[in-house]
Design a protein around this motif. Structure first.
Motif, mmCIF file in Angstrom:
data_model
loop_
_atom_site.group_PDB
_atom_site.id
_atom_site.type_symbol
_atom_site.label_atom_id
_atom_site.label_comp_id
_atom_site.label_asym_id
_atom_site.label_seq_id
_atom_site.Cartn_x
_atom_site.Cartn_y
_atom_site.Cartn_z
ATOM 1 N N ALA A 241 0.837 -1.215 0.000
ATOM 2 C CA ALA A 241 0.000 0.000 0.000
ATOM 3 C C ALA A 241 0.866 1.257 0.000
ATOM 4 N N VAL A 242 0.334 2.322 -0.594
ATOM 5 C CA VAL A 242 0.932 3.648 -0.421
ATOM 6 C C VAL A 242 0.131 4.310 0.696
ATOM 7 N N TYR A 243 0.819 4.596 1.803
ATOM 8 C CA TYR A 243 0.157 5.084 3.016
ATOM 9 C C TYR A 243 0.483 6.567 3.191
ATOM 10 N N GLY B 26 6.987 7.776 -5.507
ATOM 11 C CA GLY B 26 6.523 7.321 -6.821
ATOM 12 C C GLY B 26 5.310 8.071 -7.329
ATOM 13 N N ASP B 27 4.831 7.650 -8.527
ATOM 14 C CA ASP B 27 3.740 8.403 -9.163
ATOM 15 C C ASP B 27 2.463 7.568 -9.273
ATOM 16 N N SER C 260 3.955 10.604 1.842
ATOM 17 C CA SER C 260 3.667 9.261 1.329
ATOM 18 C C SER C 260 4.700 8.255 1.800
ATOM 19 N N TYR C 261 4.213 7.068 2.155
ATOM 20 C CA TYR C 261 5.101 5.967 2.558
ATOM 21 C C TYR C 261 4.672 4.702 1.828
ATOM 22 N N HIS C 262 5.641 3.816 1.570
ATOM 23 C CA HIS C 262 5.342 2.548 0.921
ATOM 24 C C HIS C 262 5.363 1.462 2.000
ATOM 25 N N VAL C 263 4.300 0.669 2.105
ATOM 26 C CA VAL C 263 4.261 -0.373 3.141
ATOM 27 C C VAL C 263 5.041 -1.594 2.659
ATOM 28 N N LYS D 140 -2.895 -0.606 -8.223
ATOM 29 C CA LYS D 140 -1.998 0.550 -8.318
ATOM 30 C C LYS D 140 -2.587 1.454 -9.397
ATOM 31 N N LYS D 141 -2.769 2.734 -9.072
ATOM 32 C CA LYS D 141 -3.377 3.647 -10.043
ATOM 33 C C LYS D 141 -2.471 4.844 -10.284
ATOM 34 N N SER D 142 -2.405 5.272 -11.519
ATOM 35 C CA SER D 142 -1.540 6.401 -11.872
ATOM 36 C C SER D 142 -2.119 7.692 -11.300
#
Length: 748
Positions: free
Chosen positions: A514-516, A542-543, A522-525, A586-588
């Protein structure tokens, strides 16, 4: 800056993007002299000899011994109104004590500074919070007569150790609760119990303190004081402070793709406008919803202006050290800074000097918050207040219907201190602090005594219910969640705990991959450890963003109210929600395109909460009853109603969940549920039940006005949809909601 010079922004307020501009006339103040009975030494220390009439009304109420809630606009002198009775009492009797509660440390710092500047006789003020060094704590308990703290510190630091605070509690004359409108929802429900525990312990030590609340303008100040403090309070809400003339502008970034609802970046628009304003020497504050947005607006603005102006710009957000924040505040107050891009952390009552313009990027969630932000503009003369819309449904609704925003009454702040999921922890804590018996009904409430009889860790003795468990119970739960069942979000490199997530939300927000978002960062789990209850995260640049796909079921446990409204059966009651997160996408960020779908294997969660549900009649679904139209219609109606519920209750779209089905196993009919997203519920959907007709009408109007043909993020798509926004029929939802509005008009 004179009014004559105010035309300096007129040429900027032109073009397609401008949805609405209006000018609000200046208001003259209404003043009276200082009260005769004010202590002479205090009167001499004050740098003024008049009060606004609402400040005088507050003084009179406090002098009568009333509890008080003051709900007037930004910059109307609320601090002085609650400080005067306290300072007068201390001037006469320095042994008396006052406790001041603030929701943030920065606010306590600001108020401590303001108190010091008043140089009132006998005042010994000190801040007591998590940052106070241990060796200072006992000194403060002994000598300070104004103690500034926060609810969390009161909950775990003061109440369980009340024997150390005996002198403070025995002499406690006033409890001041500033920014009271912040205490709503789950947090407010907890704070309502903390204040009741404080009043009860003061009583044990022989004191009956007066409560003085200060709040932004809200619809229900008296109700809020009763819910928070358990007291009946005199309401002072006629604002007599002066207001400068103000120009209000609603700014909608250009529509780039009508079908996808894609607009130009609100951050880009904000920096362009801000650069133009500061280049003309106009002091400007720009509010953004996240740290990242505030930093980006700062960077883009600095790139658009000359070096000299660029040096007079700064970002301001949570996460800076106190020293860095003080420095920015000082530069603002002294006029060194021309422009500040800030998160909502600056929206609360921190005094940041005289500004000309205030820009809000994205509707902050409530009309009350927006007015707080806009209230920063025009302290020196004619001011400019701008709302730059995001593509969110509410923002776009306001751009098309400016009157719905500018003419709207502020929302009601709601909380439910008696929600058992909140209350139980406080009943245990109270029993640890002193035996709980029938005499406590007056402070803790009848519900607390009912719960005490049911809690296994409490033992009934001759003196009442006492704590028979281990450790002290207050340390076992925090004030921001309805369940002690939480996951810690840990930043991998530093080991810092960023926050806690309730278990029922953890699987959909901090699953692996997840992107939290935390305070706008923003953090990546990397990993979700179900045993250790931790989510390990690392900073992410990221984007793309992630959206969880979940299967949800609801079961009706108890119907509490049932009425015919808008021509259909509407119910309010308790339900159980069972959810299972099965995948995520994952969505742009750029165009919302789906990049990848990843399957997940996570356990099921279930929680009980409050909800409204309604059963459309066959004639209201005429022509829509075939599948998949039926499901798409109900799903789109549910989403769009959730998007607009924050207008009726002071809540965030993320506090609300929903489910629509073509046939529900208990009703055997098509049914739409909208529920409180917090375990136990805190009164959000009950507010929706009470305002159902207006809520439906607002929603239909929002759908009518959206320029897309099949639904977009500005109307029926939701950023938190468990079905990933599949099966949404905008046209069907609009037809259905119009029929409800017609039934409601016909009924009247």
């Amino acid at each position: 800056m004179t009014t004559a010079g105010a035309v300096t922004w007129d040429d900027l307020l032109e073009g397609e993007q401008l949805a609405h501009v209006e000018t609000v006339a200046a208001v003259e103040p209404s003043v009276v002299t200082l009260p005769e009975e004010l202590d002479a030494r205090l009167r001499d220390a004050l740098p003024f000899d008049t009060l606004y009439t609402h400040q005088r009304d507050a003084w009179d109420a406090a002098a009568r011994g009333d509890h008080l809630i003051l709900a007037t606009g930004t910059a109307s002198g609320k601090s002085l109104a609650f400080n005067l009775p306290v300072l007068d009492a201390l001037a006469r009797e320095p042994k008396e004590r006052a406790l001041y509660l603030y929701p943030t440390k920065a606010l306590a710092q600001d108020q401590a500074r303001a108190l010091a500047e008043l140089r009132a006789p006998n005042v010994r003020a000190a801040i007591y919070d998590g940052d106070t060094p241990a060796e200072r704590r006992w000194q403060i308990r002994r000598w300070a007569n104004v103690i500034l703290t926060n609810p969390d510190m009161l909950h775990v630091g003061l109440l369980p150790h009340h024997d150390r605070w005996a002198d403070v509690l025995h002499n406690l004359r006033y409890i001041v609760v500033d920014e009271a409108h912040v205490y709503r929802g789950v947090f407010g429900s907890h704070v309502g119990n903390v204040l009741r525990r404080l009043r009860r312990l003061a009583g044990v030590y022989g004191a009956t303190p007066q409560l003085l609340f200060a709040s932004a303008t809200i619809a229900n100040p008296g109700e809020l004081a009763a819910a928070l403090g358990g007291v009946e309070a005199t309401v002072v809400d006629r604002d007599a402070a002066p207001r400068a003339k103000r120009t209000v502008a609603l700014w909608n970034p250009e529509l780039l793709d009508a079908e996808l609802g894609l607009r130009a970046s609100p951050l880009g628009e904000a920096s362009r406008l801000m650069a133009a304003l500061v280049s003309r020497g106009l002091r400007t504050i720009c509010f953004a919803k996240s740290r990242k947005a505030a930093e980006l607006i700062h960077r883009f603005t600095a790139q658009r202006v000359d070096t000299e102006t660029g040096a007079r710009l700064a970002p301001y957000r949570a996460g800076y050290t106190p020293a860095q924040r003080r420095e920015i505040e000082r530069r603002l107050v002294e006029g060194e800074l021309l422009g500040v891009s800030a998160t909502d952390a600056l929206e609360l009552g921190i005094d940041i000097g005289l500004l000309d313009c205030a820009i809000s990027v994205g509707f902050p969630g409530t009309v009350a918050s927006l007015r707080q932000q806009w209230g920063r503009a025009g302290r020196r003369g004619h001011g400019l207040a701008v709302l730059i819309a995001s593509e969110d449904a509410l923002d776009q609704y306001f751009m098309r219907e400016p009157e719905m925003l500018l003419g709207r009454k502020v929302e009601a702040a709601i909380l439910d201190h008696a929600n058992p999921r909140v209350l139980d922890g406080h009943v245990r804590a109270a029993a640890f602090e002193a035996p709980v018996d029938d005499d406590d009904r007056e402070t803790l409430g009848d519900e607390a005594l009912e719960r005490a009889a049911l809690l296994p860790e409490l033992k009934l003795t001759k003196s009442g219910y006492v704590w028979a468990g281990r450790d002290y119970p207050a340390a076992q739960f925090g004030l921001r969640s309805t369940t002690p069942d939480t996951f810690a979000v840990v930043e991998g490199q530093s080991g810092t705990v960023l926050g806690l997530v309730e278990r029922e939300r953890a699987y959909s927000t901090v699953h692996e991959g997840a992107v939290y978002l935390h305070l706008g960062e923003s953090y990546h789990v990397r990993e979700l450890d179900l045993q250790a209850r931790t989510a390990l995260v690392t900073p992410y640049g990221g984007d793309y963003y992630t959206q969880a796909k979940k299967e949800t079921n609801t079961a009706i446990d108890e119907t509490l109210r049932r009425e015919r409204r808008c021509g259909l059966g509407l119910a309010f009651g308790r339900i159980s929600v069972t959810e299972r997160v099965v995948a995520y996408q994952k969505k742009s960020i750029r165009d919302q395109a789906t990049l990848e779908t990843v399957e997940l294997d996570l356990p099921e969660t279930s929680f009980e909460t409050e909800a409204i549900w309604y059963l459309p009649e066959p004639e209201q679904l005429d022509g829509l009853e075939q599948m998949p139209t039926l499901l798409g219609t109900l799903h789109a109606a549910e989403h769009s109603m959730i998007a607009l519920l924050p207008l009726w209750a002071m809540c965030d779209r993320w506090d609300i969940g929903g489910l629509s089905t073509n046939i529900h196993f208990q009703t055997n009919r098509p049914t739409v549920f909208i529920y409180d997203g917090h375990s136990g519920g805190v009164g959000i959907t009950e507010r929706g039940f009470n305002a159902f007709e207006g809520w439906v009408e607002d929603t239909a109007r929002m759908l009518e006005g959206c320029p897309c043909s099949d639904g977009c993020p500005s109307c029926v798509q939701s950023p938190k949809c468990g079905n990933l926004n599949e099966m949404l029929d905008k046209a069907g939802a609009l037809m259905f909601l119009r029929r409800l509005v017609a039934s409601s008009t016909f009924a009247h």
